[in-house]
Design a protein around this motif. Structure first.
Motif, PDB file in Angstrom:
ATOM      1  N   ALA A  37       0.838  -1.211   0.000  1.00 14.53           N
ATOM      2  CA  ALA A  37       0.000   0.000   0.000  1.00 14.53           C
ATOM      3  C   ALA A  37       0.869   1.255   0.000  1.00 14.53           C
ATOM      4  O   ALA A  37       0.521   2.256  -0.640  1.00 14.53           O
ATOM      5  CB  ALA A  37      -0.927  -0.014   1.211  1.00 14.53           C
ATOM      6  N   THR A  38       1.979   1.209   0.696  1.00 16.81           N
ATOM      7  CA  THR A  38       2.878   2.363   0.715  1.00 16.81           C
ATOM      8  C   THR A  38       3.435   2.610  -0.688  1.00 16.81           C
ATOM      9  O   THR A  38       3.494   3.753  -1.163  1.00 16.81           O
ATOM     10  CB  THR A  38       4.027   2.130   1.730  1.00 16.81           C
ATOM     11  OG1 THR A  38       3.429   1.823   2.994  1.00 16.81           O
ATOM     12  CG2 THR A  38       4.907   3.354   1.868  1.00 16.81           C
ATOM     13  N   ALA A  39       3.803   1.524  -1.359  1.00 15.73           N
ATOM     14  CA  ALA A  39       4.320   1.655  -2.733  1.00 15.73           C
ATOM     15  C   ALA A  39       3.223   2.184  -3.654  1.00 15.73           C
ATOM     16  O   ALA A  39       3.463   3.017  -4.538  1.00 15.73           O
ATOM     17  CB  ALA A  39       4.813   0.293  -3.220  1.00 15.73           C
ATOM     18  N   LYS A  40       1.994   1.726  -3.422  1.00 17.96           N
ATOM     19  CA  LYS A  40       0.856   2.149  -4.256  1.00 17.96           C
ATOM     20  C   LYS A  40       0.595   3.649  -4.100  1.00 17.96           C
ATOM     21  O   LYS A  40       0.280   4.344  -5.060  1.00 17.96           O
ATOM     22  CB  LYS A  40      -0.388   1.351  -3.832  1.00 17.96           C
ATOM     23  CG  LYS A  40      -1.427   1.212  -4.888  1.00 17.96           C
ATOM     24  CD  LYS A  40      -2.494   0.199  -4.497  1.00 17.96           C
ATOM     25  CE  LYS A  40      -2.173  -1.209  -4.960  1.00 17.96           C
ATOM     26  NZ  LYS A  40      -3.195  -2.180  -4.592  1.00 17.96           N
ATOM     27  N   ARG A  41       0.749   4.139  -2.870  1.00 17.21           N
ATOM     28  CA  ARG A  41       0.533   5.571  -2.612  1.00 17.21           C
ATOM     29  C   ARG A  41       1.481   6.404  -3.480  1.00 17.21           C
ATOM     30  O   ARG A  41       1.067   7.382  -4.122  1.00 17.21           O
ATOM     31  CB  ARG A  41       0.754   5.873  -1.127  1.00 17.21           C
ATOM     32  CG  ARG A  41       0.657   7.332  -0.808  1.00 17.21           C
ATOM     33  CD  ARG A  41       0.821   7.642   0.664  1.00 17.21           C
ATOM     34  NE  ARG A  41       0.927   9.082   0.793  1.00 17.21           N
ATOM     35  CZ  ARG A  41       2.062   9.761   0.687  1.00 17.21           C
ATOM     36  NH1 ARG A  41       3.203   9.121   0.490  1.00 17.21           N
ATOM     37  NH2 ARG A  41       2.071  11.074   0.762  1.00 17.21           N
ATOM     38  N   ALA A  42       2.737   5.983  -3.508  1.00 18.01           N
ATOM     39  CA  ALA A  42       3.722   6.738  -4.286  1.00 18.01           C
ATOM     40  C   ALA A  42       3.446   6.576  -5.785  1.00 18.01           C
ATOM     41  O   ALA A  42       3.438   7.548  -6.544  1.00 18.01           O
ATOM     42  CB  ALA A  42       5.118   6.236  -3.945  1.00 18.01           C
ATOM     43  N   ARG A  43       3.146   5.346  -6.180  1.00 19.36           N
ATOM     44  CA  ARG A  43       2.987   5.054  -7.612  1.00 19.36           C
ATOM     45  C   ARG A  43       1.801   5.808  -8.209  1.00 19.36           C
ATOM     46  O   ARG A  43       1.839   6.247  -9.352  1.00 19.36           O
ATOM     47  CB  ARG A  43       2.796   3.536  -7.772  1.00 19.36           C
ATOM     48  CG  ARG A  43       2.983   3.038  -9.179  1.00 19.36           C
ATOM     49  CD  ARG A  43       3.045   1.521  -9.234  1.00 19.36           C
ATOM     50  NE  ARG A  43       1.787   0.884  -8.921  1.00 19.36           N
ATOM     51  CZ  ARG A  43       1.609   0.020  -7.934  1.00 19.36           C
ATOM     52  NH1 ARG A  43       2.603  -0.307  -7.147  1.00 19.36           N
ATOM     53  NH2 ARG A  43       0.421  -0.520  -7.732  1.00 19.36           N
ATOM     54  N   LYS A  44       0.735   5.940  -7.419  1.00 18.48           N
ATOM     55  CA  LYS A  44      -0.491   6.541  -7.964  1.00 18.48           C
ATOM     56  C   LYS A  44      -0.592   8.040  -7.682  1.00 18.48           C
ATOM     57  O   LYS A  44      -1.567   8.675  -8.052  1.00 18.48           O
ATOM     58  CB  LYS A  44      -1.712   5.813  -7.427  1.00 18.48           C
ATOM     59  CG  LYS A  44      -1.708   4.326  -7.785  1.00 18.48           C
ATOM     60  CD  LYS A  44      -3.107   3.760  -7.799  1.00 18.48           C
ATOM     61  CE  LYS A  44      -3.093   2.271  -8.116  1.00 18.48           C
ATOM     62  NZ  LYS A  44      -4.357   1.797  -8.630  1.00 18.48           N
TER      63      LYS A  44
END
Ligand code: CTP
Length: 398
Positions: free
Chosen positions: A335-342
């Motif tokens: 989820a942390t990676a998703k926050r940055a990616r999106k």
């Protein structure tokens, strides 16, 4: 909660007019002062005497009633209220409103008012689905009229479908939201919710599992804090909340277009379980088994990532963009990676592995990930998650 609020209630002429009497009772029980106006057709269904007895006030009926003009003119009557309610709003009244006709007291009041107008339509299912009514509805929405959508069900005329007047408590909730001076008053928030359906052929589709419960609860909580909520929803199990602008869509592409059309907004929350793939070779006609035992081969193409598009916008990006992350493994890291990616500001992460029972259930256990870190929330009802998140959104926009 409606203490001292002055409500002008226009009762249209339909079989559902009897529910307007219960509406008067419920509004008054919450402290509102209700002034009823009956159209001529409404008097065929409820008597002025019953409306007046329940409201404990004079009922207005006729545009050319000179005594009333001496006491209070129609212009004054239309402006003395904090909110104008039309329930039931018939196809005829909606048509008049959308086209600016003013040929009786009700339609003249609606033209003359400088206050917000909330309508609860009710009519036969064919009349509701008629392109003219749907056109009028779109015009009224654009004019800023608040709509309490009719419900689906068996109708007095023996048919089944959408067109039934919303229940009085739903209308009361919308009235409260419209009058609420909550912290999100005047703020526009987009919420996506539910699954999307990506067609394989005209009768089959692929979709993600999603009841729409969390998105619906969130939209309700935001509206409860006074926000103008644009609720873009795929085909969900639970009905949309009252008091929000509902934009129904089927596919991810339609959801993207609806979200873009709803911009600009102060915040956008992406609770929808959007299908990541659509069928690139979807058939125009129903695929048939040809008896050879050979199954069709589907080709997939990625759907637009709505959250990422909005998160990365340079113009019109809402001040606060919130995504959800449904994960089954390594929830925090993913989820942390998703926050940055999106490119979103916050991610609400939840573990949707089958053992948690969250998918389709009433509860949720989430971790809120922001620029400053992760905050794990205890397991609680989806309604509570929604209220807590709505409160944080209100604080962030303050
Ligand atoms: N989302 C979106 N448009 C898509 C896919 C997802 O707007 N086409 C949004 C969802 O509404 C949610 C967030 O992105 O707020 C994350 O959705 P999720 O399904 O968890 O992530 P995916 O994009 O599917 O990423 P992954 O496949 O890596 O899990």
């Amino acid at each position: 909660m409606l203490d001292g609020k002055r409500l002008l209630l226009i009762i249209g002429g339909g079989i559902a007019a009897f529910k307007a009497l219960e509406l008067i009772r419920q509004l008054r029980a919450r402290g509102a002062v209700v002034t009823p106006v009956l159209t001529r057709a409404a008097e065929e269904f409820v008597t002025p005497l019953s409306a007046s007895a329940l409201a404990a006030r004079k009922v207005y009926r006729d545009l050319f009633d000179l005594t009333d003009e001496a006491e209070m003119g129609h212009i004054e009557l239309s402006r003395a209220a904090d909110l104008v309610i039309v329930a039931p709003a018939t196809a005829d009244l909606m048509g008049k409103m959308a086209n600016g006709l003013a040929d009786d007291l009700a339609s003249t009041l609606l033209m003359a008012t400088d206050k917000r107008v909330l309508i609860a339509p009710a009519m036969n299912v064919r009349m509701w689905l008629h392109p003219a009514t749907q056109r009028n509805l779109a015009v009224l929405r654009d004019d800023g009229v608040l709509i309490v959508a009719p419900q689906e069900g068996a109708m007095a005329c023996g048919e089944y479908g959408p067109g039934r007047l919303a229940e009085p408590d739903d209308i009361v909730a919308s009235v409260s939201a419209a009058l609420s001076a909550g912290p999100l008053k005047g703020r526009r928030v987009i919420v996506t919710s539910g699954p999307t359906h990506e067609p394989i052929d005209p009768v089959r589709y692929i979709a993600n599992r999603s009841s729409g419960a969390q998105g619906t609860a969130l939209a309700r909580a935001l509206a409860g804090l006074g926000a103008d909520v644009v609720f873009v929803t795929g085909p969900a199990d639970c009905p949309p909340p009252a008091g929000v602008q509902v934009i129904p869509v089927q596919t991810a592409q339609q959801m993207l277009e609806a979200v873009e059309a709803a911009l600009p907004a102060d915040a956008a929350v992406f609770a929808a379980a959007v299908a990541d793939w659509r069928v690139a070779n979807a058939a125009e006609r129903k695929m048939k088994k040809d008896g050879s035992g050979q199954a069709p081969v589907l080709e997939f193409a990625e759907t637009p990532d709505i959250l990422a598009r909005v998160g990365r916008m340079t113009e019109d990006r809402p001040g606060l963009v919130v995504g959800f992350a449904a994960e089954t493994d390594d929830v925090l890291a993913n989820a942390t990676a998703k926050r940055a990616r999106k490119g979103c500001d916050w991610i609400v992460a939840n573990d949707v592995s089958p053992a948690t029972g969250i998918m389709g259930g009433d509860e949720n256990a989430v971790t809120l990930i922001t620029a400053t870190g992760a905050e794990e929330w205890p397991r609680m009802a989806k309604d509570q998650v929604a209220r807590r998140l709505a409160q944080l959104i209100a604080e962030a926009l303050a």
